[in-house]
Structure formats: structure tokens, C-alpha cells
Design a protein around this motif. Sequence first.
Motif, PDB file in Angstrom:
ATOM      1  N   ALA A 294       0.915  -1.390  -0.169  1.00 13.21           N
ATOM      2  CA  ALA A 294       0.007  -0.024  -0.054  1.00 13.21           C
ATOM      3  C   ALA A 294       1.081   1.048   0.038  1.00 13.21           C
ATOM      4  CB  ALA A 294      -0.890   0.070   1.088  1.00 13.21           C
ATOM      5  N   ILE A 295       0.395   2.280  -0.677  1.00 12.21           N
ATOM      6  CA  ILE A 295       1.084   3.587  -0.563  1.00 12.21           C
ATOM      7  C   ILE A 295       0.091   4.615  -0.339  1.00 12.21           C
ATOM      8  CG2 ILE A 295       2.036   5.387  -2.265  1.00 12.21           C
ATOM      9  CD1 ILE A 295       3.201   2.948  -3.869  1.00 12.21           C
ATOM     10  N   TYR A 296       0.445   5.466   0.765  1.00  9.79           N
ATOM     11  CA  TYR A 296      -0.582   6.467   1.389  1.00  9.79           C
ATOM     12  C   TYR A 296      -0.007   7.857   0.957  1.00  9.79           C
ATOM     13  CZ  TYR A 296      -3.208   3.175   4.345  1.00  9.79           C
ATOM     14  OH  TYR A 296      -4.172   2.248   4.678  1.00  9.79           O
ATOM     15  N   ALA A 297      -0.831   8.734   0.690  1.00 11.05           N
ATOM     16  CA  ALA A 297      -0.412  10.163   0.548  1.00 11.05           C
ATOM     17  C   ALA A 297      -1.709  10.908   0.535  1.00 11.05           C
ATOM     18  CB  ALA A 297      -0.122  10.137  -1.081  1.00 11.05           C
ATOM     19  N   SER A 298      -1.798  12.251   0.929  1.00  8.14           N
ATOM     20  CA  SER A 298      -2.905  12.979   1.211  1.00  8.14           C
ATOM     21  C   SER A 298      -3.580  13.641  -0.027  1.00  8.14           C
ATOM     22  CB  SER A 298      -2.466  14.206   2.170  1.00  8.14           C
ATOM     23  OG  SER A 298      -1.645  15.121   1.575  1.00  8.14           O
ATOM     24  N   ARG A 299      -2.754  13.680  -1.140  1.00  8.25           N
ATOM     25  CA  ARG A 299      -3.037  14.435  -2.339  1.00  8.25           C
ATOM     26  C   ARG A 299      -2.403  13.711  -3.382  1.00  8.25           C
ATOM     27  NH1 ARG A 299      -0.563  18.313   0.518  1.00  8.25           N
ATOM     28  NH2 ARG A 299       1.458  19.268  -0.217  1.00  8.25           N
ATOM     29  N   HIS A 300      -2.629  13.850  -4.932  1.00  8.65           N
ATOM     30  CA  HIS A 300      -2.220  13.289  -5.918  1.00  8.65           C
ATOM     31  C   HIS A 300      -2.012  11.993  -5.906  1.00  8.65           C
ATOM     32  CE1 HIS A 300      -0.250  17.421  -6.710  1.00  8.65           C
ATOM     33  NE2 HIS A 300       0.417  17.426  -5.493  1.00  8.65           N
ATOM     34  N   THR A 301      -3.146  11.266  -5.283  1.00  9.15           N
ATOM     35  CA  THR A 301      -3.145   9.808  -5.434  1.00  9.15           C
ATOM     36  C   THR A 301      -3.613   9.219  -6.755  1.00  9.15           C
ATOM     37  OG1 THR A 301      -5.511  10.019  -4.221  1.00  9.15           O
ATOM     38  CG2 THR A 301      -3.317   9.532  -2.855  1.00  9.15           C
ATOM     39  N   ASP A 302      -4.456  10.144  -7.316  1.00  8.63           N
ATOM     40  CA  ASP A 302      -4.890   9.640  -8.652  1.00  8.63           C
ATOM     41  C   ASP A 302      -3.858   9.598  -9.421  1.00  8.63           C
ATOM     42  OD1 ASP A 302      -7.941   9.287  -8.539  1.00  8.63           O
ATOM     43  OD2 ASP A 302      -7.843  11.531  -7.983  1.00  8.63           O
ATOM     44  N   GLU A 303      -3.072  10.510  -9.615  1.00  4.61           N
ATOM     45  CA  GLU A 303      -1.695  10.591 -10.378  1.00  4.61           C
ATOM     46  C   GLU A 303      -0.739   9.682 -10.050  1.00  4.61           C
ATOM     47  OE1 GLU A 303      -2.344  15.020  -9.772  1.00  4.61           O
ATOM     48  OE2 GLU A 303      -3.192  13.389  -8.747  1.00  4.61           O
ATOM     49  N   ILE A 304      -0.637   9.271  -8.899  1.00  2.56           N
ATOM     50  CA  ILE A 304       0.415   8.167  -8.369  1.00  2.56           C
ATOM     51  C   ILE A 304       0.148   7.017  -8.820  1.00  2.56           C
ATOM     52  CG2 ILE A 304       1.453   7.156  -6.532  1.00  2.56           C
ATOM     53  CD1 ILE A 304       1.359   9.738  -4.986  1.00  2.56           C
ATOM     54  N   ALA A 305      -1.255   6.665  -8.624  1.00  6.03           N
ATOM     55  CA  ALA A 305      -1.730   5.340  -9.100  1.00  6.03           C
ATOM     56  C   ALA A 305      -1.659   5.229 -10.680  1.00  6.03           C
ATOM     57  CB  ALA A 305      -3.233   5.159  -8.702  1.00  6.03           C
ATOM     58  N   ASP A 306      -2.080   6.017 -11.508  1.00  7.85           N
ATOM     59  CA  ASP A 306      -1.799   6.204 -12.928  1.00  7.85           C
ATOM     60  C   ASP A 306      -0.489   5.944 -13.321  1.00  7.85           C
ATOM     61  OD1 ASP A 306      -3.828   6.593 -15.125  1.00  7.85           O
ATOM     62  OD2 ASP A 306      -1.943   7.791 -15.838  1.00  7.85           O
ATOM     63  N   ALA A 307       0.554   6.566 -12.739  1.00  5.16           N
ATOM     64  CA  ALA A 307       1.843   6.439 -13.095  1.00  5.16           C
ATOM     65  C   ALA A 307       2.406   5.157 -12.776  1.00  5.16           C
ATOM     66  CB  ALA A 307       2.703   7.338 -12.383  1.00  5.16           C
ATOM     67  N   LEU A 308       1.987   4.560 -11.502  1.00  5.93           N
ATOM     68  CA  LEU A 308       2.301   3.269 -11.180  1.00  5.93           C
ATOM     69  C   LEU A 308       1.766   2.166 -12.078  1.00  5.93           C
ATOM     70  CD1 LEU A 308       2.076   3.355  -7.203  1.00  5.93           C
ATOM     71  CD2 LEU A 308       3.813   2.799  -8.657  1.00  5.93           C
ATOM     72  N   ALA A 309       0.581   2.402 -12.471  1.00 10.73           N
ATOM     73  CA  ALA A 309      -0.073   1.293 -13.262  1.00 10.73           C
ATOM     74  C   ALA A 309       0.518   1.265 -14.662  1.00 10.73           C
ATOM     75  CB  ALA A 309      -1.800   1.857 -13.304  1.00 10.73           C
ATOM     76  N   GLN A 310       0.892   2.547 -15.074  1.00  7.38           N
ATOM     77  CA  GLN A 310       1.544   2.415 -16.520  1.00  7.38           C
ATOM     78  C   GLN A 310       2.815   1.597 -16.355  1.00  7.38           C
ATOM     79  OE1 GLN A 310       1.576   6.143 -18.863  1.00  7.38           O
ATOM     80  NE2 GLN A 310       0.234   7.112 -17.438  1.00  7.38           N
ATOM     81  N   ARG A 311       3.608   1.718 -15.313  1.00  2.87           N
ATOM     82  CA  ARG A 311       4.827   1.162 -15.130  1.00  2.87           C
ATOM     83  C   ARG A 311       4.415  -0.350 -15.207  1.00  2.87           C
ATOM     84  NH1 ARG A 311       9.235   4.377 -13.438  1.00  2.87           N
ATOM     85  NH2 ARG A 311      10.272   2.546 -13.027  1.00  2.87           N
ATOM     86  N   LEU A 312       3.647  -0.551 -14.242  1.00  2.66           N
ATOM     87  CA  LEU A 312       3.505  -2.205 -13.631  1.00  2.66           C
ATOM     88  C   LEU A 312       2.751  -2.849 -14.696  1.00  2.66           C
ATOM     89  CD1 LEU A 312       2.925  -1.454  -9.850  1.00  2.66           C
ATOM     90  CD2 LEU A 312       5.122  -2.755 -10.864  1.00  2.66           C
ATOM     91  N   ALA A 313       1.764  -2.163 -15.270  1.00  4.04           N
ATOM     92  CA  ALA A 313       1.011  -2.958 -16.586  1.00  4.04           C
ATOM     93  C   ALA A 313       1.737  -3.536 -17.760  1.00  4.04           C
ATOM     94  CB  ALA A 313      -0.238  -2.165 -16.976  1.00  4.04           C
ATOM     95  N   ALA A 314       3.122  -2.627 -17.849  1.00  5.14           N
ATOM     96  CA  ALA A 314       3.829  -3.330 -18.716  1.00  5.14           C
ATOM     97  C   ALA A 314       4.523  -4.499 -18.327  1.00  5.14           C
ATOM     98  CB  ALA A 314       4.866  -2.064 -19.071  1.00  5.14           C
ATOM     99  N   VAL A 315       4.496  -4.930 -17.353  1.00  7.76           N
ATOM    100  CA  VAL A 315       5.487  -6.370 -16.940  1.00  7.76           C
ATOM    101  C   VAL A 315       4.863  -7.173 -17.407  1.00  7.76           C
ATOM    102  CG1 VAL A 315       6.221  -7.369 -15.055  1.00  7.76           C
ATOM    103  CG2 VAL A 315       6.326  -4.972 -15.137  1.00  7.76           C
ATOM    104  N   LYS A 316       5.229  -8.054 -18.090  1.00  6.83           N
ATOM    105  CA  LYS A 316       4.473  -9.285 -18.920  1.00  6.83           C
ATOM    106  C   LYS A 316       5.054 -10.592 -18.151  1.00  6.83           C
ATOM    107  CE  LYS A 316       3.217  -6.936 -22.869  1.00  6.83           C
ATOM    108  NZ  LYS A 316       3.103  -6.482 -23.824  1.00  6.83           N
TER     109      LYS A 316
END
Length: 478
Positions: A294-316
Motif C-alpha cells: 500500500a502507498i499512502y498520500a494526502s493528495r495526488h493519489t490519482d496521478e500516483i496510481a496512474d503512473a504506477l499502473a502504466q509502469r507495472l501493467a507493462a510487466v509481462k
Amino acid sequence: MLEIPVIRWGQPYESLDKAEVVHFETGEKLADVHQANGGLVKMDMRKAQKARDALREIDIYDLVEMCAKAGDLYMNGTLPLGNGTQSPADFCKIQSASTGLPENMCAANMHKIAFVLKNMKEILDALTRGLPLEILQKGYGMEDRGVMVSYQPTSPVLGLVLPSNSPGVHTLWLPCIPMQIGLVLKPGSSEPWTPYRMASAFAEAGIPKEAISLYPGPHEVGNSVTELCKRVMIFGGQATVDKYSSNPNVQVHGPGFSKILLGDDVVDNWESYLDLMVDSVLSNGGRSCVNASAIYASRHTDEIADALAQRLAAVKTTKMTDPEAQLAAFTNPDVAQAMHDQIEDGLKDSSVTEVTAKYRDGERLEKHERYAFLRPTVVHTKNPSATLANTEYMFPFVSVVECPQDKMIKTIGTTLVCTALTENKSWSAELVDAMNIDRLNIGHVRTNQLNWLQPHEGNIVDFLFRSRAFQTQPPQPV
């Protein structure tokens, strides 16, 4: 065919009962492993003191040197295994074939174990807080500050009920041998390779064989080890943690629920921590208790999740022999299916969104006849109470949670490793005082970057020895 016997205080024992270890992809038999039973463990535990006695015949500093030699043998040697021998390459190949861990990760875990063995002197110095090792050997002695101290072993042996999911956990019990405590090992059903190779390396380095027993077998063997050894280290899920939480003789290593917290003073610069977050989630295929869940933040969580998703979704998914493989396979496809279904149930909560779905090429669950993969998954929520906000799985799964900084410490719950990204001294002091955090990193440290001079989840010296008052003469008059 490779046959692996039970080891009873250094002596091989062939049982009528055998269990096959098979290749997770093909079903090809890799080895027959002779099976112990609870009665055998009970009979042998009568001789547990002899394991410690054999180690005490060797000076503790010589045992440290033998550990260093064993580390080199473990990493580089061709060692006996049952009715055959095993090279390092053979070890990685067969471990991968039975556990679903890619060969490059098997090799990386070998390096971890070898590192601990080769640096045992420094690690013991850290574990004992600088105590002269001869005090452990003799049972008492004078500290550098001129005070007599005494340490008494709480058990002649340490019993271990070992897992099959991540070989890196074996580093936790290696200091037992130089501390002259014997080992009673119940290997994981699909990962007997590490404890057997370690026992062979110890023996080849000159450590008495009679100090170690290995009891592969069904659950009753693990139950007997837990019941009969005075000190036990066990690995399992949350149910196992709950079962033994009130037993002081058992040190339980369960889920980590490790987390990354971004402080308000740095969260606007979250992009500079993206590599740290990705590596904390992805390393070792996400199988370790020190992977961030889990990663906790008070703001920018939508952007953080989106950036993580782009990086991790590319792992095959790749073959186990791929040197760049980043995902481990589930050798039981039903386990992967159950985890997938749990995640889908959690996503029915309207406050939770899976972010990887829109970037991933294919489905999360990649199921084959005999095995399965789960592709990395990132979920986002503004509800810290959501089920998926504090869930851990044995693959790269992370929830990005929006939560005010002043509520984070209380909200995150029990946390094995917490990386707090902040320069706020006041909040850092609160984190230091937080009793729900075991291992704390303040600053740019991945959750999986463990300093072996600072062991997590309890100090094995404190577990295996008790300090007591000891005098050889009356105190000086006041």
C-alpha cells in the motif's frame, strides 16, 4: 532419479513414505522426498541437547569462519544432495521448476544467503549489540564497560517450519549455528532445496552434521516441531499469526503489510519517488513480506496510481529461464484463481478502482492447465477502510490510498516495513514512536532494501537467549 532422505541429526534416513516434487509446468517428477512423521520427530527430540553439545565443542569464532566458508560453498560449490550432487546452476533450475520462481530470482536469493554467511561476524556483532561472542559461548563474562553479564540459551535447538514461497527468508535462521544452537528444519513441500543445500554447505565447511535435522513431511511434522521445540520460528498467513500470537515460544513471520507513506512536505514532488515505489512493489515478483502492498498520500493519489499502473501493467509473463523475468508463477492455479476472485469482490466496493486494467495487455489472471500467473495490479481508493486498502497478495499488488497525513499512522495498522518519505521532523518523531511499525525507513529507502545488520521481525538473539544477573564475587561496598 534424485532421492532426498530425512536427515536425523546428520544421519540420512529412508522412509517407506515418499512425496514427489514435480515440475510446475510439465508435471515431470524432479525428486522423491522421503517423509518424516510426528512420531519420528518426537523420538529424535530426546537428543536435541546433543546438537548444541556438538557445536559447543568448536570455538564460536571458528564457527563464524566456517560460516564464511559455507557461504562460498553454498554460492559456488557442487554439493551432495541425497543420492546425487547439485551445482549452483542445478540448484536454481530445480528450485525454479518446483516453486515457480524465475531462475534469476533464485540466483538473487542465493546471493542474499551467501552474503549473510560471509558477513556473519559483523551480523552477530549487530545482533548482540557488540557483545563479545565468548560471553555467549561461556554463558557469562565481562563487558568492555567492566560489568559482568550472563546470557542463557532458552533452547538447545531452534525449530523451523519453513515456507515454499520465497527462499530469502532462510537468512533469518543462519546465525543459529555460530551461536551454537542446533537446527530442526521442516522444509516447505515444494522448496526443500535451500535447507538441504545449506545443511550440505555447513557440513562441507566442517560444522558437525549432528547439529542439524531435516524433516520433510506433512502438516503433522510441522505441528510436532512446533510442539516439541522450546523455541520455534514459523512462517504462514494471518491465520497462523493469530494462532500463535500469544505463545512466547513461537516467533511467527506472517504477512508484512509493508507500506510507503508520502509526507505532505514532499508529496507534490511524488514523481521523483516513482522508481522507489515501483521497485518496492515489484522486486522478487512481489512475493516477499517486505514488498510494499500500500502507498499512502494526502493528495495526488490519482496521478500516483496512474503512473504506477502504466509502469507495472507493462510487466509481462515470461519463461522461468528469462534473465529479465519479473513475475513468478503460481504452481497451484486454484490459488491464483482464489486471489483473483478476492480482488474482483473487493472491486465491487464503489470507492475502489483498478487502474492497471486500462493499461494492461490482457487479463490479470493468466491461467494454464498446471499453473497460473497474476499480472501486476494497482488499485486506487479514497476510503482507507476499504478491504483492498490493506490487503497483501503474493504477486505485485498495491493499493494507493488517499489519507490525511495526521491520520496515516493510526490508519495503516500493523506494518512490517514502513518507508516514510518526509523531512518533517515532528512527523518523523511520531513515526519513531509508532508501535504498529516494525521496521522504519525515513527517507529514500525502498521497503525491500534490508540492512542485514538491522534484522526485522524480532532479534533472534533476544529470542534464543535470556539475560540474567550473574556474579562471581560480592559487589563493591557503596
